[in-house]
Structures are given as C-alpha cells and as structure tokens.
Design a protein around this motif. Structure first.
Motif, short mmCIF file in Angstrom:
data_model
loop_
_atom_site.label_atom_id
_atom_site.label_comp_id
_atom_site.label_asym_id
_atom_site.label_seq_id
_atom_site.Cartn_x
_atom_site.Cartn_y
_atom_site.Cartn_z
N PHE A 68 0.84 -1.20 0.00
CA PHE A 68 0.00 0.00 0.00
C PHE A 68 0.87 1.25 0.00
CE2 PHE A 68 -2.35 3.31 2.33
CZ PHE A 68 -3.39 3.49 1.42
N GLU A 69 1.89 1.27 0.87
CA GLU A 69 2.79 2.43 0.93
C GLU A 69 3.47 2.66 -0.41
OE1 GLU A 69 6.69 4.15 3.29
OE2 GLU A 69 6.01 2.12 3.70
N VAL A 72 0.98 4.14 -2.96
CA VAL A 72 0.70 5.56 -2.69
C VAL A 72 1.88 6.42 -3.10
CG1 VAL A 72 0.26 7.25 -0.87
CG2 VAL A 72 -0.99 5.08 -0.89
N ARG A 73 3.09 5.98 -2.77
CA ARG A 73 4.28 6.74 -3.16
C ARG A 73 4.40 6.85 -4.67
NH1 ARG A 73 7.90 7.94 0.90
NH2 ARG A 73 7.53 6.87 2.86
N ALA A 76 1.89 9.37 -5.89
CA ALA A 76 2.18 10.74 -5.46
C ALA A 76 3.45 11.30 -6.06
CB ALA A 76 2.28 10.78 -3.92
#
Length: 81
Positions: A68-69, A72-73, A76
């Motif tokens: 998930f991290e 998202v990174r 973004a």
C-alpha cells in the motif's frame, strides 16, 4: 449519500454516476445520524472505518502495508517534484 453529485457531469458520465447513486447511496436523512453519533462518541482507536454503521477490519499484515505504501508513493511521486 444521495447528494445530487451527478448533476454537474455531462452524459454518459452523468448517467453512470446517477445509476451508481441510485444503487448504493442513502438518503441524507438516513446517512447523517450514524455520522453524528460517531462525532458525539468518537471511536477509541486511532484509525477506524465504518460501512453502513458497522466497523470495518483495517488489520494489515506487514507485506500488505508495504504494498500500500509503495502504491501511494508511486501515485504521489509525479506530483511531488
């Protein structure tokens, strides 16, 4: 909530948003009381989520959290330069 969100869109998006709203949205009078109750009596946990008044299990294992991290990174990154 059934908010009339579909109104600003042009067809065919307007029709799709209207159909999804008709299928899944709740009238405001039905959706607001559970939200107000949560504001009056906040949950004890640091992060909570609810679907139709029932808590959703947000337990992630380490691998899921890392995926998930990273996702998202990656999403973004183009906006953070």
């Amino acid at each position: 909530m059934a908010t009339g969100l579909f109104e600003p869109f042009r067809q065919p998006v307007r029709g799709l948003v209207w159909a999804m709203s008709a299928l899944f949205a709740q009238p405001v009078a039905k959706a607001v009381p559970p939200i107000a109750a949560l504001l009056d009596r906040p949950p004890a946990g640091p992060l909570t989520a609810y679907r139709r008044g029932r808590p959703i299990d947000l337990t992630l294992d380490h691998d899921q959290a890392l995926k998930f991290e990273n996702a998202v990174r990656a999403m973004a990154a183009p906006h953070c330069e």
